[in-house]
Design an enzyme around this catalytic site. Structure first.
Site, PDB file in Angstrom:
ATOM      1  N   ALA A   1     -19.932  11.081  43.988  1.00  0.00           N
ATOM      2  CA  ALA A   1     -19.585  11.943  42.860  1.00  0.00           C
ATOM      3  C   ALA A   1     -20.496  13.144  42.647  1.00  0.00           C
ATOM      4  O   ALA A   1     -20.099  14.079  41.958  1.00  0.00           O
ATOM      5  CB  ALA A   1     -19.561  11.112  41.572  1.00  0.00           C
ATOM      6  N   ALA A   2     -21.716  13.134  43.167  1.00  0.00           N
ATOM      7  CA  ALA A   2     -22.651  14.223  42.861  1.00  0.00           C
ATOM      8  C   ALA A   2     -22.135  15.552  43.365  1.00  0.00           C
ATOM      9  O   ALA A   2     -21.473  15.607  44.409  1.00  0.00           O
ATOM     10  CB  ALA A   2     -24.029  13.922  43.471  1.00  0.00           C
TER      11      ALA A   2
ATOM     12  N   GLY B   1     -21.175  15.989  40.238  1.00  0.00           N
ATOM     13  CA  GLY B   1     -20.447  15.553  39.055  1.00  0.00           C
ATOM     14  C   GLY B   1     -19.367  16.484  38.562  1.00  0.00           C
ATOM     15  O   GLY B   1     -18.781  16.239  37.502  1.00  0.00           O
TER      16      GLY B   1
ATOM     17  N   LYS C   1     -16.227  17.036  39.601  1.00  0.00           N
ATOM     18  CA  LYS C   1     -14.909  16.415  39.486  1.00  0.00           C
ATOM     19  C   LYS C   1     -14.931  15.297  38.444  1.00  0.00           C
ATOM     20  O   LYS C   1     -13.957  15.098  37.711  1.00  0.00           O
ATOM     21  CB  LYS C   1     -14.457  15.903  40.851  1.00  0.00           C
ATOM     22  CG  LYS C   1     -14.271  17.024  41.882  1.00  0.00           C
ATOM     23  CD  LYS C   1     -13.862  16.484  43.227  1.00  0.00           C
ATOM     24  CE  LYS C   1     -13.702  17.591  44.265  1.00  0.00           C
ATOM     25  NZ  LYS C   1     -15.015  18.216  44.614  1.00  0.00           N
TER      26      LYS C   1
ATOM     27  N   ASP D   1     -14.322  11.897  47.207  1.00  0.00           N
ATOM     28  CA  ASP D   1     -14.713  13.228  47.700  1.00  0.00           C
ATOM     29  C   ASP D   1     -15.705  12.959  48.826  1.00  0.00           C
ATOM     30  O   ASP D   1     -16.918  12.966  48.632  1.00  0.00           O
ATOM     31  CB  ASP D   1     -15.339  14.038  46.562  1.00  0.00           C
ATOM     32  CG  ASP D   1     -15.587  15.476  46.945  1.00  0.00           C
ATOM     33  OD1 ASP D   1     -15.181  15.875  48.056  1.00  0.00           O
ATOM     34  OD2 ASP D   1     -16.203  16.208  46.154  1.00  0.00           O
TER      35      ASP D   1
ATOM     36  N   CYS E   1     -14.121  18.831  51.817  1.00  0.00           N
ATOM     37  CA  CYS E   1     -14.188  20.297  51.914  1.00  0.00           C
ATOM     38  C   CYS E   1     -14.344  20.692  53.385  1.00  0.00           C
ATOM     39  O   CYS E   1     -15.079  21.603  53.733  1.00  0.00           O
ATOM     40  CB  CYS E   1     -15.314  20.875  51.050  1.00  0.00           C
ATOM     41  SG  CYS E   1     -16.946  20.178  51.336  1.00  0.00           S
TER      42      CYS E   1
END
EC number: 2.1.1.176
Length: 432
Positions: A254-255, A257, A259, A320, A373
């Site tokens: 998550a970092a 943060g 999203k 992600d 990405c």
């Protein structure tokens, strides 16, 4: 008083020749300059110096009888920055040359002042011929490593040059308005009243666009959590996740943060933000605090949920995944210098492990969004397709966005599509 160009040369040598993170170097070096104008110049020199290193590093080498890369890396980096000032930043010739020669003394290398002056003057005399030589080779023309150009041509043959050129463009500044705190139109008006040029994004409902980067901490509403910086391609994740109030949601990897916070701005959900690195998990909490949001921040390995999972399934999972970052090169210019072709297989294996490990945590009828990405099919379709083939209870949902294109079971936004970064998304539903 610190010489800005000398400081930039030392920092660029760290990034280009020693593998340091561009973001970390800027954060560490910028506070050494008191004047905001000097900090802005430092940032411009480092971003453009990294972005165009492969082009102007080769140009400097071609003009030297003996390479300086190993023995005098900071002087070599300063010469690259001299060409950056002339060709990319387009500073006045006399000022760029004189200030760069002066910076040699700031590096405590005064005996190289004559050499630096001679090389920059030679460039001015031979500029047209030398630019033509750089343009004759695709690596130096596009400032993109050969392995990555080959990968673009393999995966996106009709788009490869456009993708590489998009990586060299200055991206706009995109903001995400925190709808828990303020309406988008009201925040836009506050920016315009403060003299900022800003506009509503045409189809992302929380996004504003500014044409150039700026110090966002000085913007109205920063301290009160009215907005966050987040590219529009990343803002798509919350749209695809469709988390409703009361749902249990996991944001894996998550970092920092962005999203996590966007999902929480949309709905009151029971959010767990998972991050492997404790230092980066702290960044998540800092962003939650500034935006006045709440989540359970957990340090753990997404591929080993037994160590952190409480046994209760989630109705929404966002992965992600760690990736090559080849879709965000225009924002993270050092990716082109640090990433290697040999990294991709290990990343693909890690992505597959995370997806397989988190799937059992998804409730029947739940939705999992897999995102990277990356522009490379090896990290996108080649991860999701075999996963789906092995699980009859998993199906891919159709995605159709205003920009981008279908890519196997998912959707690929290429850099520059709608002026967004490159992102891949696949939306998977558990049918039983």
């Amino acid at each position: 008083m610190k010489d800005t160009r000398a400081l930039a040369a030392a920092a660029l040598a760290e990034v280009a020749l020693r593998g340091a993170s561009l973001r970390d170097v800027i954060q560490r070096r910028a506070p050494q300059l008191a004047d905001p104008r000097d900090r802005a110049l430092l940032s411009a020199l480092l971003n453009e110096g990294t972005r165009w290193w492969l082009r102007f590093d080769a140009a400097v080498e071609a003009m030297l009888q003996q390479s300086l890369r190993q023995k005098e890396p900071t002087v070599h980096a300063l010469l690259v920055l001299g060409l950056i000032q002339l060709e990319i930043l387009q500073l006045p010739d006399y000022a760029a040359v004189a200030a760069t020669v002066q910076a040699v003394r700031g590096l405590h290398r005064p005996r190289h002042a004559g050499l630096v002056n001679a090389i920059l003057r030679r460039w001015q005399r031979e500029r047209v011929e030398r630019l033509a030589r750089l343009d004759a080779d695709e690596t130096t023309r596009l400032a993109c490593p050969a392995w990555l150009l080959q990968a673009f041509r393999q995966d996106w043959p009709a788009e490869a040059d456009r993708i590489a050129r998009a990586g060299n463009a200055e991206p706009p500044l995109m903001l995400r308005v925190n709808r828990r705190q303020i309406g988008r139109e009201a925040f836009l008006q506050s920016l315009q009243d403060a003299g900022y040029e800003a506009a509503l994004h045409p189809w992302l409902s929380d996004a504003l666009i500014l044409p150039h980067s700026t110090d966002v901490t000085r913007m109205p509403g920063f301290a009160t959590g009215h907005f966050a910086v987040q590219d529009g391609a990343a803002q798509i994740a919350a749209d695809l996740l469709q988390a409703d109030p009361g749902m249990r949601v996991l944001d894996a990897c998550a970092a920092p943060g962005g999203k996590t916070c966007h999902v929480l701005e949309r709905a009151e959900v029971g959010m767990t933000a998972l991050e492997f690195d404790a230092g980066r998990a702290l960044r998540i909490q800092q962003n939650l605090d500034r935006l006045q949001l709440q989540a359970r921040v957990t340090v753990g390995d997404a591929s080993e949920p037994a160590a952190w999972w409480d046994g209760r399934t989630y109705e929404r999972i966002l992965i992600d995944a760690p990736c090559s970052a080849t879709g965000v090169i225009r924002r993270r210019a050092d990716v082109r210098l640090h990433r290697r072709a040999s990294d991709i297989a290990a990343l693909q294996a890690q992505q597959g492990r995370i997806l397989a490990a988190l799937w059992p945590l998804l409730a029947p009828g739940g939705r999992l969004v897999y995102a990277t990405c990356s522009l490379l099919r090896a990290e996108n379709q080649a991860v999701v397709e075999p996963f789906l083939a092995a699980r009859p209870e998993a199906r891919a949902l159709a995605i159709e966005l205003p920009v981008g294109q279908t890519a196997g079971p998912g959707w690929q936004v290429l850099p520059g599509d709608g002026d967004l970064d490159g992102m891949y998304y696949a939306v998977l539903e558990k049918t039983a």
